[in-house]
Design a protein around this motif. Structure first.
Motif, short mmCIF file in Angstrom:
data_model
loop_
_atom_site.label_atom_id
_atom_site.label_comp_id
_atom_site.label_asym_id
_atom_site.label_seq_id
_atom_site.Cartn_x
_atom_site.Cartn_y
_atom_site.Cartn_z
N LEU A 37 10.67 -1.48 -1.05
CA LEU A 37 9.59 -2.17 -0.36
C LEU A 37 10.06 -3.58 -0.04
O LEU A 37 10.47 -4.33 -0.94
N ILE A 38 10.02 -3.97 1.24
CA ILE A 38 10.51 -5.27 1.71
C ILE A 38 9.33 -6.04 2.29
O ILE A 38 8.58 -5.50 3.12
N VAL A 39 9.15 -7.32 1.90
CA VAL A 39 7.95 -8.04 2.32
C VAL A 39 8.22 -9.36 3.04
O VAL A 39 7.31 -9.88 3.70
N ARG A 40 9.39 -9.95 2.92
CA ARG A 40 9.61 -11.28 3.51
C ARG A 40 9.78 -11.20 5.03
O ARG A 40 10.43 -10.31 5.56
N HIS A 41 9.22 -12.17 5.72
CA HIS A 41 9.28 -12.25 7.17
C HIS A 41 10.73 -12.28 7.65
O HIS A 41 11.11 -11.54 8.59
N ALA A 42 11.57 -13.09 7.03
CA ALA A 42 12.96 -13.21 7.48
C ALA A 42 13.70 -11.88 7.33
O ALA A 42 14.51 -11.52 8.20
N ARG A 277 -2.11 -11.33 13.22
CA ARG A 277 -1.37 -11.81 12.06
C ARG A 277 -2.13 -11.54 10.76
O ARG A 277 -1.59 -10.96 9.82
N VAL A 278 -3.39 -11.95 10.72
CA VAL A 278 -4.15 -11.92 9.47
C VAL A 278 -4.52 -10.49 9.07
O VAL A 278 -4.52 -10.16 7.87
N ALA A 279 -4.82 -9.65 10.04
CA ALA A 279 -5.23 -8.27 9.74
C ALA A 279 -4.47 -7.33 10.67
O ALA A 279 -5.06 -6.66 11.53
N SER A 280 -3.16 -7.28 10.49
CA SER A 280 -2.31 -6.47 11.37
C SER A 280 -2.78 -5.01 11.37
O SER A 280 -2.89 -4.40 10.29
N PRO A 281 -3.07 -4.45 12.53
CA PRO A 281 -3.52 -3.05 12.57
C PRO A 281 -2.51 -2.10 11.94
O PRO A 281 -2.90 -1.11 11.32
N ASN A 282 -1.24 -2.38 12.11
CA ASN A 282 -0.19 -1.59 11.49
C ASN A 282 0.40 -2.42 10.36
O ASN A 282 1.08 -3.41 10.59
N GLN A 283 0.15 -2.01 9.12
CA GLN A 283 0.56 -2.81 7.96
C GLN A 283 1.98 -2.52 7.51
O GLN A 283 2.59 -3.35 6.84
N ASN A 305 15.48 4.79 2.44
CA ASN A 305 14.29 4.47 3.22
C ASN A 305 13.75 3.10 2.81
O ASN A 305 13.60 2.82 1.61
N LEU A 306 13.44 2.27 3.80
CA LEU A 306 12.88 0.95 3.56
C LEU A 306 11.45 0.90 4.10
O LEU A 306 11.20 1.25 5.25
N HIS A 307 10.53 0.47 3.26
CA HIS A 307 9.14 0.25 3.67
C HIS A 307 8.99 -1.22 4.06
O HIS A 307 9.13 -2.10 3.21
N LEU A 308 8.74 -1.49 5.31
CA LEU A 308 8.66 -2.86 5.82
C LEU A 308 7.19 -3.27 5.87
O LEU A 308 6.42 -2.77 6.70
N CYS A 309 6.79 -4.18 5.01
CA CYS A 309 5.38 -4.56 4.90
C CYS A 309 5.06 -5.69 5.87
O CYS A 309 5.20 -6.88 5.56
N ILE A 310 4.60 -5.29 7.04
CA ILE A 310 4.23 -6.24 8.08
C ILE A 310 3.07 -7.12 7.62
O ILE A 310 3.05 -8.34 7.86
N GLY A 311 2.11 -6.52 6.93
CA GLY A 311 0.95 -7.27 6.46
C GLY A 311 1.31 -8.41 5.54
O GLY A 311 0.69 -9.48 5.56
N ALA A 312 2.34 -8.20 4.70
CA ALA A 312 2.80 -9.28 3.81
C ALA A 312 3.63 -10.29 4.56
O ALA A 312 3.47 -11.51 4.38
N ALA A 313 4.55 -9.82 5.42
CA ALA A 313 5.41 -10.74 6.17
C ALA A 313 4.60 -11.71 7.00
O ALA A 313 4.99 -12.87 7.19
N ASN A 314 3.44 -11.26 7.49
CA ASN A 314 2.59 -12.12 8.31
C ASN A 314 1.79 -13.13 7.49
O ASN A 314 1.03 -13.92 8.05
N ARG A 315 1.99 -13.13 6.17
CA ARG A 315 1.39 -14.13 5.29
C ARG A 315 2.48 -14.93 4.56
O ARG A 315 2.18 -15.65 3.60
N ASP A 316 3.70 -14.81 4.99
CA ASP A 316 4.82 -15.46 4.31
C ASP A 316 4.70 -16.98 4.44
O ASP A 316 4.74 -17.53 5.55
N PRO A 317 4.55 -17.70 3.31
CA PRO A 317 4.38 -19.16 3.39
C PRO A 317 5.62 -19.89 3.91
O PRO A 317 5.53 -21.05 4.31
N GLU A 318 6.77 -19.20 3.92
CA GLU A 318 7.98 -19.81 4.49
C GLU A 318 7.88 -19.93 6.01
O GLU A 318 8.63 -20.68 6.62
#
Length: 394
Positions: A37-42, A277-283, A305-318
């Motif tokens: 599971l990958i969550v960072r925007h970068a 950004r705040v409530a991405s339809p596809n998380q 397999n990598l799960h890319l968490c768009i919902g988390a990346a869109n809240r990345d404080p970086e």
């Protein structure tokens, strides 16, 4: 350790505290099945842009999930989103040629008429999903493919069943419903395509006619044509429904931002981006590693397999200052709601247009709408939206 296949209770109602915890403490999280599971925007941004190392083809992942040769397997391994070049390049080129700025501009008056008609006929206490948000993309995609109005009834249920199988865990009933939906939709499209071959539509406005014709590089096979017509409905239906519904809920829950948008409608475009950004339809998205890689200090083998968490990346404080704040005028806003790189959503301009027109015209007509207490989330991990959004109109 966070397990996507067995998330915490009520995760689908409010996943955001869990996302914040992952961003701070575990941006790359091994899963029990060997995936990550990958969550960072970068990290997501880099993965989306490196199509040689991170592939979209899902034949290996979907064979055990759906069964080789099943209708769901055929659909999800043929549609645009789960493919790499050369199929992805060929199909995307033909779709892009059909969704030109000129074609979209011609669609806008019809979209406005559809939205206004729905608004004029809303009951005093509507369900803003059933009575409004979910109806708009079905009609627009029906128009794109020039599906007769009398034949559009099953489209939404087919879409929900086919997309529902992309959840991390499935029941036998979900698999049966998904396979039946692909089979029924394919059979319907075979007849529609045959009729369109006999009497072609205007290729400037009829996407199905354009897809049948192909381009100077060639045509789609019959299977590619059918499965990517299904993809067009699916990709444009649930996500756009969620964009509209999530936006109306966010504005209601942030009355200062709602009032600002009512008083300063020029902010509608940035408001749509902030809703995305705040409530991405596809998380969540997915990629598979084509070679061994290192992400966040984790060595990850090829074929993982990598799960890319768009919902988390869109809240990345970086990347986003005060990421938890809903700000309709936020600039810049480099969200990943439409993914990125060569696989960026082919219908993003249409989705933005639908969201902008639907939300702005509802606000203009019913600026004091308010939601009733018994809203219901859709209950999905991959797609974020509401199943029911009861409201009262002023």
């Amino acid at each position: 350790m966070f397990n996507l296949a067995n998330p915490p209770d009520r995760f689908t109602d409010n996943p955001f505290p869990h996302y914040d915890d992952l961003l701070e403490n575990s941006p790359v999280t091994p899963q029990p099945d060997g995936s990550y599971l990958i969550v960072r925007h970068a990290d997501l941004n880099a993965i989306y842009r490196d199509t040689a190392t991170y592939i979209s083809d899902k034949k290996q992942a979907f064979a055990p999930k759906f069964g080789p040769g099943s209708p769901l397997y055929v659909h999800h391994t043929t549609s645009l989103v789960f493919n790499d070049p050369p199929l992805h390049t060929r199909v995307r080129r033909i779709m892009t040629s059909a969704l030109t700025p000129k074609a979209l501009a011609r669609m806008e008056p019809g979209l406005i008429d559809t939205v206004d008609h729905l608004l004029e006929n809303l009951p005093q206490t509507p369900d803003l999903i059933e009575d409004f948000a979910s109806t708009i993309p079905v009609q627009i995609i029906g128009n794109l493919l020039d599906i007769p109005m009398s034949e559009r009834g099953p489209l939404r249920d087919w879409s929900l069943a086919i997309l529902g199988v992309l959840e991390p865990t499935l029941t036998d009933a979900q698999l049966r419903a998904g396979n039946e939906a692909v089979s029924d939709f394919s059979a319907y499209l075979q007849g529609l395509i045959a009729r369109r071959r006999e009497v072609p539509g205007d290729p400037e406005t009829d996407v199905l006619t354009r897809l049948i014709a192909g381009d100077k590089e060639g045509q789609l096979t019959e299977v590619e044509l059918i499965q990517n017509c299904i993809f067009i409905l699916n990709a444009g239906h649930e996500t756009t429904t969620n964009l509209i519904g999530n936006g109306l809920a966010l504005l209601h829950d942030n009355p200062d931002q709602k009032q600002r948008l009512v008083e300063e409608p020029r902010h509608i475009d940035t408001a749509i981006e902030e809703i995305l950004r705040v409530a991405s339809p596809n998380q969540f998205g997915n990629r598979e590693t084509a070679a061994e890689v290192t992400i966040g200090g984790h060595r990850i083998a090829a074929g993982c397999n990598l799960h890319l968490c768009i919902g988390a990346a869109n809240r990345d404080p970086e990347v986003f200052e005060n990421a938890e704040v809903f700000d309709i005028a936020r600039r810049p806003n480099r969200h990943l709601a439409f993914a990125g790189g060569p696989h960026v959503c082919v219908g993003l301009t249409l989705a933005r247009m639908e969201g902008r027109i639907a939300i702005s015209r509802l606000l203009n007509r019913f600026p004091d709408y308010h939601l009733l207490p018994d809203r219901t989330h859709g209950g999905r991990i991959r797609f974020r939206g509401y199943a029911h959004l009861p409201a009262e109109l002023d």
